[in-house]
Design a protein around this motif. Sequence first.
Motif, PDB file in Angstrom:
ATOM      1  N   LEU A 190       1.026  -0.984   0.680  1.00  0.00           N
ATOM      2  CA  LEU A 190      -0.124  -0.125  -0.233  1.00  0.00           C
ATOM      3  C   LEU A 190       1.409   1.460   0.645  1.00  0.00           C
ATOM      4  O   LEU A 190       1.450   1.525   1.041  1.00  0.00           O
ATOM      5  N   ASP A 191       0.452   1.957  -0.764  1.00  0.00           N
ATOM      6  CA  ASP A 191       1.133   3.020  -0.755  1.00  0.00           C
ATOM      7  C   ASP A 191       0.953   4.429   0.778  1.00  0.00           C
ATOM      8  O   ASP A 191       2.114   5.509   0.775  1.00  0.00           O
ATOM      9  N   GLU A 192      -0.236   4.249   1.192  1.00  0.00           N
ATOM     10  CA  GLU A 192      -0.215   4.218   2.526  1.00  0.00           C
ATOM     11  C   GLU A 192      -1.395   3.582   3.221  1.00  0.00           C
ATOM     12  O   GLU A 192      -2.239   2.849   2.696  1.00  0.00           O
ATOM     13  N   PRO A 193      -0.898   3.849   4.303  1.00  0.00           N
ATOM     14  CA  PRO A 193      -2.234   3.672   5.297  1.00  0.00           C
ATOM     15  C   PRO A 193      -3.875   3.286   4.993  1.00  0.00           C
ATOM     16  O   PRO A 193      -3.875   4.659   4.731  1.00  0.00           O
ATOM     17  N   LEU A 194      -4.467   2.863   4.875  1.00  0.00           N
ATOM     18  CA  LEU A 194      -5.714   2.190   5.233  1.00  0.00           C
ATOM     19  C   LEU A 194      -5.915   2.850   6.932  1.00  0.00           C
ATOM     20  O   LEU A 194      -5.250   2.431   7.993  1.00  0.00           O
ATOM     21  N   ALA A 195      -6.970   4.000   7.147  1.00  0.00           N
ATOM     22  CA  ALA A 195      -7.029   4.600   8.297  1.00  0.00           C
ATOM     23  C   ALA A 195      -8.800   4.484   8.536  1.00  0.00           C
ATOM     24  O   ALA A 195      -9.605   4.146   7.816  1.00  0.00           O
ATOM     25  N   ASP A 196      -9.207   3.986  10.087  1.00  0.00           N
ATOM     26  CA  ASP A 196     -10.556   4.521  10.683  1.00  0.00           C
ATOM     27  C   ASP A 196     -10.929   3.856   9.648  1.00  0.00           C
ATOM     28  O   ASP A 196     -12.162   3.461   9.754  1.00  0.00           O
ATOM     29  N   LEU A 197     -10.599   1.792  10.556  1.00  0.00           N
ATOM     30  CA  LEU A 197     -11.473   1.070   9.512  1.00  0.00           C
ATOM     31  C   LEU A 197     -11.901   0.049  11.253  1.00  0.00           C
ATOM     32  O   LEU A 197     -11.304  -0.202  11.952  1.00  0.00           O
ATOM     33  N   PRO A 198     -13.658  -0.269  10.838  1.00  0.00           N
ATOM     34  CA  PRO A 198     -14.143  -0.852  11.305  1.00  0.00           C
ATOM     35  C   PRO A 198     -12.965  -2.492  11.827  1.00  0.00           C
ATOM     36  O   PRO A 198     -12.630  -2.435  10.271  1.00  0.00           O
ATOM     37  N   VAL A 199     -13.739  -2.968  12.181  1.00  0.00           N
ATOM     38  CA  VAL A 199     -12.973  -4.198  12.807  1.00  0.00           C
ATOM     39  C   VAL A 199     -12.969  -5.259  11.045  1.00  0.00           C
ATOM     40  O   VAL A 199     -12.471  -5.802  10.927  1.00  0.00           O
ATOM     41  N   ALA A 200     -14.593  -5.267  10.375  1.00  0.00           N
ATOM     42  CA  ALA A 200     -15.030  -6.318   9.507  1.00  0.00           C
ATOM     43  C   ALA A 200     -14.061  -5.151   8.637  1.00  0.00           C
ATOM     44  O   ALA A 200     -13.194  -6.100   7.362  1.00  0.00           O
ATOM     45  N   SER A 201     -13.900  -3.964   8.648  1.00  0.00           N
ATOM     46  CA  SER A 201     -12.914  -3.680   6.985  1.00  0.00           C
ATOM     47  C   SER A 201     -11.768  -3.647   7.240  1.00  0.00           C
ATOM     48  O   SER A 201     -11.133  -3.904   6.876  1.00  0.00           O
ATOM     49  N   ALA A 228      -9.012  -5.796   5.233  1.00  0.00           N
ATOM     50  CA  ALA A 228      -7.652  -5.504   4.300  1.00  0.00           C
ATOM     51  C   ALA A 228      -6.188  -6.135   4.365  1.00  0.00           C
ATOM     52  O   ALA A 228      -5.944  -6.190   3.474  1.00  0.00           O
ATOM     53  N   LEU A 229      -6.195  -6.707   5.400  1.00  0.00           N
ATOM     54  CA  LEU A 229      -5.576  -7.652   5.855  1.00  0.00           C
ATOM     55  C   LEU A 229      -5.302  -8.576   5.217  1.00  0.00           C
ATOM     56  O   LEU A 229      -4.395  -9.962   4.397  1.00  0.00           O
ATOM     57  N   ILE A 230      -6.478  -9.553   5.069  1.00  0.00           N
ATOM     58  CA  ILE A 230      -7.025 -11.034   4.761  1.00  0.00           C
ATOM     59  C   ILE A 230      -6.344 -10.666   2.928  1.00  0.00           C
ATOM     60  O   ILE A 230      -5.532 -11.030   1.987  1.00  0.00           O
ATOM     61  N   ALA A 231      -6.299  -9.250   2.272  1.00  0.00           N
ATOM     62  CA  ALA A 231      -5.874  -9.101   1.194  1.00  0.00           C
ATOM     63  C   ALA A 231      -4.730  -9.098   0.954  1.00  0.00           C
ATOM     64  O   ALA A 231      -3.640  -9.186   0.019  1.00  0.00           O
ATOM     65  N   ASP A 232      -3.672  -8.114   2.319  1.00  0.00           N
ATOM     66  CA  ASP A 232      -2.718  -8.428   2.379  1.00  0.00           C
ATOM     67  C   ASP A 232      -1.489  -9.945   2.177  1.00  0.00           C
ATOM     68  O   ASP A 232      -1.125 -10.094   1.688  1.00  0.00           O
ATOM     69  N   PRO A 260      -9.928   5.607  -0.939  1.00  0.00           N
ATOM     70  CA  PRO A 260      -8.822   4.762  -2.015  1.00  0.00           C
ATOM     71  C   PRO A 260      -7.534   4.277  -2.448  1.00  0.00           C
ATOM     72  O   PRO A 260      -6.828   5.976  -1.676  1.00  0.00           O
ATOM     73  N   VAL A 261      -6.997   3.565  -1.909  1.00  0.00           N
ATOM     74  CA  VAL A 261      -5.306   3.405  -1.718  1.00  0.00           C
ATOM     75  C   VAL A 261      -4.522   2.031  -2.398  1.00  0.00           C
ATOM     76  O   VAL A 261      -5.061   1.605  -2.725  1.00  0.00           O
ATOM     77  N   LEU A 262      -3.500   3.146  -3.166  1.00  0.00           N
ATOM     78  CA  LEU A 262      -2.896   2.058  -4.518  1.00  0.00           C
ATOM     79  C   LEU A 262      -2.190   0.979  -3.375  1.00  0.00           C
ATOM     80  O   LEU A 262      -1.667   1.191  -3.037  1.00  0.00           O
ATOM     81  N   PHE A 287      -3.642  -1.349  -7.930  1.00  0.00           N
ATOM     82  CA  PHE A 287      -4.954  -1.275  -8.534  1.00  0.00           C
ATOM     83  C   PHE A 287      -5.486  -0.202  -7.251  1.00  0.00           C
ATOM     84  O   PHE A 287      -4.551  -0.083  -5.524  1.00  0.00           O
ATOM     85  N   LEU A 288      -6.247   0.494  -7.545  1.00  0.00           N
ATOM     86  CA  LEU A 288      -6.939   1.066  -6.684  1.00  0.00           C
ATOM     87  C   LEU A 288      -8.092   0.672  -5.181  1.00  0.00           C
ATOM     88  O   LEU A 288      -8.546  -0.192  -5.807  1.00  0.00           O
ATOM     89  N   TRP A 289      -7.645   0.728  -4.304  1.00  0.00           N
ATOM     90  CA  TRP A 289      -7.585  -0.476  -3.223  1.00  0.00           C
ATOM     91  C   TRP A 289      -8.953   0.060  -1.752  1.00  0.00           C
ATOM     92  O   TRP A 289      -7.810   0.794  -1.307  1.00  0.00           O
ATOM     93  N   HIS A 290      -9.840  -0.383  -1.929  1.00  0.00           N
ATOM     94  CA  HIS A 290     -10.103  -0.291  -0.473  1.00  0.00           C
ATOM     95  C   HIS A 290     -11.021  -1.056   0.721  1.00  0.00           C
ATOM     96  O   HIS A 290     -12.418  -1.865  -0.972  1.00  0.00           O
ATOM     97  N   PRO A 291     -11.457  -1.287   1.468  1.00  0.00           N
ATOM     98  CA  PRO A 291     -12.428  -2.653   1.750  1.00  0.00           C
ATOM     99  C   PRO A 291     -13.835  -2.279   0.553  1.00  0.00           C
ATOM    100  O   PRO A 291     -14.714  -2.772   0.568  1.00  0.00           O
TER     101      PRO A 291
END
Length: 416
Positions: free
Chosen positions: A83-94, A98-102, A337-339, A347-351
Motif C-alpha cells: 500500500l502506498d499509504e495506510p488504510l485508516a479509521d476502519l471498523p473491525v470487519a473492514s 484489508a488484512l486478508i488482501a495483504d 482508495p489507496v494504491l 489497483f486502487l483498493w479500499h474495503p
Amino acid sequence: MNRLSPKSPAGGRITLPPSVMVRFAGLSAPVIFRNARPVQEGLARVTRGWQPTPVPATAQGRVSALSEVSGAGGHYSVASPFLDEPLADLPVASATCALIADLAQGYSADRPDHLSLHCGAVRIDGRLVAFTGPARAGKSTLIARLAFEPGMAVFCDDVLPVDPQGHGVALGCAPRLRLPLPDGVSDAFRAGVKGALALRDDRYGYVVTESLAAHGQTAPLGAVVLLSREPGAPARLSRLDRARAMQTMLLQNMADMADIGTEVARIDALTRDLTCLRLVYSDLEEAVALIRRAFSGEVWPAPDCAVADDDPAPDAPPPAAAPPADLDRLWQRVPGPVLRRMGDEGFLWHPDFRGYRLNPTAIALWSVLEEPVRGTEIVGALAEAFPDTDPARIAADVARQLGAWVADELILPVSG
C-alpha cells in the motif's frame, strides 16, 4: 452451519496479548498486531487453516512485516509494503478485509510462478469451477450461495492462486457479501446467511460454512465460467471460445509475472483442457440449479445439460466515454482508495472499493493528485518529461483520464 470461533489446538479459546507478531503458514513475512485483538479474533473467525504462530521476541527485530494492524479508539489502520499509504479509521470487519488482501497478495508474491486469478471458485467432485466476470456480475453472491450446496467446497470468492501444474490453491478465506442482500434471493438463502455471518459491519459480512476449504488445499482447475447477469433472462449456458477464455483470464490475472510471454504461455497451456462456458442468468436459484446439472458427473458439461454452441449473450457495447475533465480546474483525489502495488501496475483498493487497475502512467498521475493540482500543471510536467510527445496529445490523454476518474467519483474539483 456453525460459526467458527478462534480455537487453540487443544480446543480452548486463544489468549491474545495487546501487541504481537505472528507468522502464518505459507507466508515468508509475519503480521504485526498492535492493540488489535478484535481484528485477530475476526481473522480467526473468517479463515480456516492459516495456523498462526507467534514470533519470539528475540527474533522480532530481524524481520520485516507483511502487514501491520494498529488499533485506537475502536478503529484500526492497516499498513503494508503493498500500500502506498495506510488504510485508516476502519471498523473491525473492514480492517480484517484489508488484512486478508495483504495475506493473499503476500502469498502470491512469495510464489512468482503462480497465477493469481480474480475469480470465485468451488470444488465439485475433485475439480474446480472458476467463476469470473465484470463488476456486478454477482460473483460473490453466487459463491456464497454455493457455500450452502452439499458436495461443494468453496476455494475463494476473490483470488485463486494457480500453481504451474494447473492446480488452484485454497486460501481459506470465507466469502464476503455486500449487505443487505439483494431483493429476490430465496428465503432459505437469506436465513442461511443470517445464521452463518461470522463477522460483519453495516455494508459487508463474511459467510462461514462447513464448505470452506482450508488454506493450502489444492484441486485441478476443470472449468472456467464467465458470468453475465441479465435482468429477466432465464439461466442458460453456452460454450465460450477458448480465445475469449484466454483473454478473460489474462485480464483477471493479478500476479506480477516475469513477462507477458510467460503469462500468455501459462494461460494457453491451462485453457487447453478446460471446459469454458458462459452463464447468463438473472435468478440466483436458477443459476445454482443449472450449475449442479452441468457439473454433476465426470464429463463437464454433463451430456444431459443443454449447452448452446453459439453465444446467447454477445458482448455489450463499450460504455460511453466520460467527458474530458477541465484542465484549468484544480483536482484532488478523494480520501479512502489507496494504491495497492503489483509490480509495475497497481489497483486502487479500499474495503468498499476494489479492483480499479492502473498502468504505470496512471499510477504517476494518481500520485500527483494527493494534493490539489491544476490539470494544466500536470500536462506541463508530463510535457517536460516526454519532450518527444506532442503536448496536445498529452493534454488530451490527461483530460480523458481525469474525466474517467471524475465519473467514477475517484477525484473531485477543488476551489481555488
